[in-house]
Design a protein around this motif. Sequence first.
Motif, PDB file in Angstrom:
ATOM      1  N   GLU A 180       0.823  -1.210   0.000  1.00 40.36           N
ATOM      2  CA  GLU A 180       0.000   0.000   0.000  1.00 40.36           C
ATOM      3  C   GLU A 180       0.860   1.263   0.000  1.00 40.36           C
ATOM      4  O   GLU A 180       0.526   2.256  -0.664  1.00 40.36           O
ATOM      5  CB  GLU A 180      -0.939  -0.007   1.209  1.00 40.36           C
ATOM      6  CG  GLU A 180      -2.050  -1.047   1.139  1.00 40.36           C
ATOM      7  CD  GLU A 180      -1.596  -2.476   1.433  1.00 40.36           C
ATOM      8  OE1 GLU A 180      -2.339  -3.423   1.115  1.00 40.36           O
ATOM      9  OE2 GLU A 180      -0.469  -2.646   1.982  1.00 40.36           O
ATOM     10  N   ASP A 181       1.972   1.236   0.731  1.00 41.80           N
ATOM     11  CA  ASP A 181       2.886   2.381   0.727  1.00 41.80           C
ATOM     12  C   ASP A 181       3.437   2.630  -0.677  1.00 41.80           C
ATOM     13  O   ASP A 181       3.567   3.776  -1.118  1.00 41.80           O
ATOM     14  CB  ASP A 181       4.052   2.145   1.687  1.00 41.80           C
ATOM     15  CG  ASP A 181       3.636   2.165   3.151  1.00 41.80           C
ATOM     16  OD1 ASP A 181       2.741   2.952   3.507  1.00 41.80           O
ATOM     17  OD2 ASP A 181       4.219   1.383   3.934  1.00 41.80           O
ATOM     18  N   GLY A 182       3.772   1.551  -1.365  1.00 36.33           N
ATOM     19  CA  GLY A 182       4.296   1.685  -2.719  1.00 36.33           C
ATOM     20  C   GLY A 182       3.274   2.259  -3.679  1.00 36.33           C
ATOM     21  O   GLY A 182       3.580   3.145  -4.488  1.00 36.33           O
ATOM     22  N   VAL A 183       2.045   1.768  -3.595  1.00 35.39           N
ATOM     23  CA  VAL A 183       0.982   2.272  -4.468  1.00 35.39           C
ATOM     24  C   VAL A 183       0.737   3.753  -4.197  1.00 35.39           C
ATOM     25  O   VAL A 183       0.596   4.562  -5.124  1.00 35.39           O
ATOM     26  CB  VAL A 183      -0.311   1.455  -4.269  1.00 35.39           C
ATOM     27  CG1 VAL A 183      -1.478   2.097  -5.017  1.00 35.39           C
ATOM     28  CG2 VAL A 183      -0.103   0.017  -4.744  1.00 35.39           C
ATOM     29  N   GLN A 184       0.702   4.128  -2.919  1.00 31.25           N
ATOM     30  CA  GLN A 184       0.509   5.535  -2.566  1.00 31.25           C
ATOM     31  C   GLN A 184       1.624   6.416  -3.124  1.00 31.25           C
ATOM     32  O   GLN A 184       1.373   7.514  -3.629  1.00 31.25           O
ATOM     33  CB  GLN A 184       0.441   5.696  -1.049  1.00 31.25           C
ATOM     34  CG  GLN A 184      -0.937   5.510  -0.450  1.00 31.25           C
ATOM     35  CD  GLN A 184      -0.986   6.031   0.980  1.00 31.25           C
ATOM     36  OE1 GLN A 184      -0.217   5.608   1.843  1.00 31.25           O
ATOM     37  NE2 GLN A 184      -1.887   6.956   1.233  1.00 31.25           N
ATOM     38  N   ALA A 185       2.854   5.938  -3.020  1.00 28.07           N
ATOM     39  CA  ALA A 185       3.981   6.721  -3.524  1.00 28.07           C
ATOM     40  C   ALA A 185       3.874   6.925  -5.029  1.00 28.07           C
ATOM     41  O   ALA A 185       4.134   8.025  -5.542  1.00 28.07           O
ATOM     42  CB  ALA A 185       5.298   6.036  -3.173  1.00 28.07           C
ATOM     43  N   LEU A 186       3.480   5.892  -5.753  1.00 24.24           N
ATOM     44  CA  LEU A 186       3.290   6.030  -7.197  1.00 24.24           C
ATOM     45  C   LEU A 186       2.167   7.021  -7.496  1.00 24.24           C
ATOM     46  O   LEU A 186       2.271   7.836  -8.422  1.00 24.24           O
ATOM     47  CB  LEU A 186       2.989   4.668  -7.821  1.00 24.24           C
ATOM     48  CG  LEU A 186       4.148   3.662  -7.808  1.00 24.24           C
ATOM     49  CD1 LEU A 186       3.653   2.279  -8.218  1.00 24.24           C
ATOM     50  CD2 LEU A 186       5.279   4.111  -8.722  1.00 24.24           C
ATOM     51  N   GLU A 187       1.103   6.967  -6.711  1.00 28.84           N
ATOM     52  CA  GLU A 187      -0.003   7.909  -6.901  1.00 28.84           C
ATOM     53  C   GLU A 187       0.416   9.340  -6.593  1.00 28.84           C
ATOM     54  O   GLU A 187      -0.144  10.294  -7.137  1.00 28.84           O
ATOM     55  CB  GLU A 187      -1.185   7.502  -6.024  1.00 28.84           C
ATOM     56  CG  GLU A 187      -1.864   6.212  -6.477  1.00 28.84           C
ATOM     57  CD  GLU A 187      -2.925   5.729  -5.506  1.00 28.84           C
ATOM     58  OE1 GLU A 187      -2.947   6.235  -4.351  1.00 28.84           O
ATOM     59  OE2 GLU A 187      -3.719   4.850  -5.879  1.00 28.84           O
ATOM     60  N   HIS A 188       1.418   9.497  -5.731  1.00 33.43           N
ATOM     61  CA  HIS A 188       1.925  10.829  -5.392  1.00 33.43           C
ATOM     62  C   HIS A 188       2.993  11.311  -6.377  1.00 33.43           C
ATOM     63  O   HIS A 188       3.541  12.401  -6.193  1.00 33.43           O
ATOM     64  CB  HIS A 188       2.493  10.840  -3.970  1.00 33.43           C
ATOM     65  CG  HIS A 188       1.451  10.997  -2.900  1.00 33.43           C
ATOM     66  ND1 HIS A 188       0.516  10.019  -2.614  1.00 33.43           N
ATOM     67  CD2 HIS A 188       1.183  12.030  -2.046  1.00 33.43           C
ATOM     68  CE1 HIS A 188      -0.265  10.437  -1.630  1.00 33.43           C
ATOM     69  NE2 HIS A 188       0.111  11.653  -1.271  1.00 33.43           N
ATOM     70  N   GLY A 189       3.306  10.500  -7.376  1.00 28.47           N
ATOM     71  CA  GLY A 189       4.213  10.956  -8.422  1.00 28.47           C
ATOM     72  C   GLY A 189       5.528  10.228  -8.543  1.00 28.47           C
ATOM     73  O   GLY A 189       6.333  10.560  -9.426  1.00 28.47           O
ATOM     74  N   ALA A 190       5.809   9.263  -7.667  1.00 32.52           N
ATOM     75  CA  ALA A 190       7.049   8.497  -7.812  1.00 32.52           C
ATOM     76  C   ALA A 190       7.081   7.831  -9.181  1.00 32.52           C
ATOM     77  O   ALA A 190       6.059   7.339  -9.676  1.00 32.52           O
ATOM     78  CB  ALA A 190       7.161   7.449  -6.709  1.00 32.52           C
ATOM     79  N   SER A 191       8.258   7.818  -9.801  1.00 32.45           N
ATOM     80  CA  SER A 191       8.360   7.339 -11.181  1.00 32.45           C
ATOM     81  C   SER A 191       8.719   5.866 -11.281  1.00 32.45           C
ATOM     82  O   SER A 191       8.507   5.250 -12.328  1.00 32.45           O
ATOM     83  CB  SER A 191       9.412   8.157 -11.936  1.00 32.45           C
ATOM     84  OG  SER A 191      10.682   8.009 -11.329  1.00 32.45           O
ATOM     85  N   GLY A 192       9.279   5.285 -10.220  1.00 29.38           N
ATOM     86  CA  GLY A 192       9.690   3.892 -10.315  1.00 29.38           C
ATOM     87  C   GLY A 192      10.416   3.438  -9.065  1.00 29.38           C
ATOM     88  O   GLY A 192      10.217   3.995  -7.978  1.00 29.38           O
TER      89      GLY A 192
END
Length: 289
Positions: free
Chosen positions: A223-235
Amino acid sequence: MPQRLLRLCGGVASMTSQRQAGGDSDNPGGNFKGGLKGNILTPQGWISGVLRFDDGHITAIDGAEVDPDHNSDPYILPGFIDLHVHGGGGKDIMDGGDAVYVISAIHARHGTTSMLATTMTSPLSDLEQALEACGHACRQRRAGTARVLGVHLEGPYINPGKLGAQPDFAQEATLQKVARLSAMAPVKLITVAPEIAGHLDVVRTLSESGMRVQIGHTLGSYEDGVQALEHGASGFTHLFNAMTGFQARAPGMVGAALAHARYSELIPDLLHVHPGAIKTALRAIPRLY
């Protein structure tokens, strides 16, 4: 394959092939004045033909589609762009001074034409020393070196419980801290652990500013990873290593990458990652590097 490799270094062709062909374009494969002949890798695939250049610039590529496994002509490839370079030639980016030039020269000799100088998780004074040198290299490229496009901050904004090979100087990220380092050298990419309090807001702001943010050295959940991607993390930084693994009821950060990432680093040396894991990542992540 290295014995058949022709590479384009900074727009100028150089040759590392046993077939040091001289003369003219009638050579079956190799270099001639104003051009290179062989198996050329293009965005559309391989062609057998001639790449012509003038004054350091490619002027034309002519040829026909080919399977390079069916001939012995040299390979002609664009220069590599490496987003994660810690060292080379006995030097480390964290050494500061001229180390970045030694490193960029050795990488250029092996086909890398552009790179991001990558730091370690270190005390602020050490980071500033390294970034000052990197900033100078970004502004003043030396002959025979790879172009230093900027800096990849791999830490210190990571989880102290997943340091991997990083020294134990992890700390929380703030926009002010990142801005201070960015003023010394262009920070193009930053690795963060998104589960640390306040980091998701940092991820969003940095991403919106144009900086690439990767997830790494993390104890975060799926869930932390998905949230980070939703916040703009690229990879993700070196997928599978220094992050929570995949389990049936707890997919972890690896699961977030395999399910949602478009980009990810991976270390394919067969020591850091099993061949089966590499194949899994290749099938799941469109742009693996």
